[in-house]
Design a protein around this motif. Structure first.
Motif, PDB file in Angstrom:
ATOM      1  N   LYS A  61     -58.187  50.722  -0.981  1.00  0.00           N
ATOM      2  CA  LYS A  61     -58.931  51.828  -0.384  1.00  0.00           C
ATOM      3  C   LYS A  61     -58.444  52.116   1.035  1.00  0.00           C
ATOM      4  O   LYS A  61     -58.102  51.208   1.787  1.00  0.00           O
ATOM      5  N   LEU A  62     -58.461  53.400   1.361  1.00  0.00           N
ATOM      6  CA  LEU A  62     -58.136  53.867   2.705  1.00  0.00           C
ATOM      7  C   LEU A  62     -59.436  53.895   3.490  1.00  0.00           C
ATOM      8  O   LEU A  62     -60.284  54.746   3.269  1.00  0.00           O
ATOM      9  N   SER A  63     -59.603  52.928   4.367  1.00  0.00           N
ATOM     10  CA  SER A  63     -60.856  52.831   5.125  1.00  0.00           C
ATOM     11  C   SER A  63     -60.634  53.346   6.538  1.00  0.00           C
ATOM     12  O   SER A  63     -59.994  52.684   7.347  1.00  0.00           O
ATOM     13  N   GLU A  65     -60.053  57.229   8.878  1.00  0.00           N
ATOM     14  CA  GLU A  65     -59.043  58.277   8.978  1.00  0.00           C
ATOM     15  C   GLU A  65     -57.855  57.869   9.838  1.00  0.00           C
ATOM     16  O   GLU A  65     -56.753  58.384   9.657  1.00  0.00           O
ATOM     17  N   ASP A 190     -53.765  65.054   2.942  1.00  0.00           N
ATOM     18  CA  ASP A 190     -55.196  64.764   2.933  1.00  0.00           C
ATOM     19  C   ASP A 190     -55.735  64.710   1.509  1.00  0.00           C
ATOM     20  O   ASP A 190     -56.621  63.898   1.190  1.00  0.00           O
ATOM     21  N   ARG A 194     -57.323  61.321  -0.438  1.00  0.00           N
ATOM     22  CA  ARG A 194     -58.664  61.253  -1.068  1.00  0.00           C
ATOM     23  C   ARG A 194     -58.669  60.388  -2.328  1.00  0.00           C
ATOM     24  O   ARG A 194     -59.700  59.846  -2.699  1.00  0.00           O
ATOM     25  N   TYR A 196     -57.513  57.621  -2.562  1.00  0.00           N
ATOM     26  CA  TYR A 196     -57.627  56.216  -2.142  1.00  0.00           C
ATOM     27  C   TYR A 196     -58.880  55.951  -1.330  1.00  0.00           C
ATOM     28  O   TYR A 196     -59.008  54.905  -0.709  1.00  0.00           O
ATOM     29  N   GLN A 197     -59.847  56.878  -1.363  1.00  0.00           N
ATOM     30  CA  GLN A 197     -61.093  56.680  -0.609  1.00  0.00           C
ATOM     31  C   GLN A 197     -62.202  56.187  -1.508  1.00  0.00           C
ATOM     32  O   GLN A 197     -62.160  56.302  -2.688  1.00  0.00           O
TER      33      GLN A 197
END
Length: 197
Positions: A61-63, A65, A190, A194, A196-197
């Motif tokens: 996960k992309l934690s 920004e 962007d 998303r 990976y969120q």
């Protein structure tokens, strides 16, 4: 000369390279020649590719920004990953864009650094990766400019607007590289982030 990888191949970076704490991820491409005009003259397309890095946790996960390093956010929140800046043409020899990674400063909660490439304004310009040739990713030791690894993307990516090129990842305390080379659809980094969120 570094190791030349094929899609899906993985290689150790830090094991066997004692003292390797920094790497440069170099990404390059050239515009393919397209037929245009009445006489079918060949002309290189003006394609603006953008390299980015997504710092992902153990769950992929992309934690946050600031963990998306790209043309509009050139540095991760912790300063361990820095983007060299935007190259809007892809013309010329060598790397078109570079991402500098200080491996020993990457926070412990970051397990993967995913390297991706998007085409800027691909929808309005009606562009895709079929208009790109000679794409590659390479890992360089900046201490001596030695190329450690190179992965040439040789597949046909026509119709694809984003490429997941490769990743740096941790395994048993060492850093490794995985040659991914997957084409996908994302009109902007962007939109890709998303996933990976």
């Amino acid at each position: 000369m570094g190791i030349s990888l094929v899609k899906g191949q993985k290689v150790d970076l830090t094991k066997g390279n004692a003292g390797l704490t920094k790497v440069i991820v170099g990404l390059g491409w050239d515009p393919a020649e397209q037929k245009s005009g009445f006489f079918g003259m060949k002309k290189a397309a003006n394609v603006d590719c953008d390299a980015s890095a997504l710092l992902l946790d153990a769950n992929g996960k992309l934690s946050g920004e600031r963990n998306l390093v790209c043309f509009y956010n050139k540095q991760s929140g912790d300063g361990s990953v820095i983007h060299s800046g935007d190259n809007i043409t892809g013309q010329g020899e060598g790397d078109d864009e570079q991402i500098h990674v200080q491996l020993d400063r990457v926070p412990a909660n970051i397990h993967r650094i995913l390297c991706v490439v998007n085409i800027y304004e691909c929808e309005s310009r009606k562009q895709d990766f079929g208009m790109i040739k000679s794409a590659f990713i390479r890992i360089v030791n900046p201490a001596n400019n030695q190329e450690l690894v190179r992965f040439n993307l040789t597949e046909n990516y026509s119709g694809k607007t984003a490429l997941v090129v490769g990743e740096l990842y941790r395994h048993n305390g060492e850093w490794k590289f995985n040659a991914i080379g997957e084409g996908t659809h994302a009109a902007h980094v962007d939109i890709l982030a998303r996933q990976y969120q």
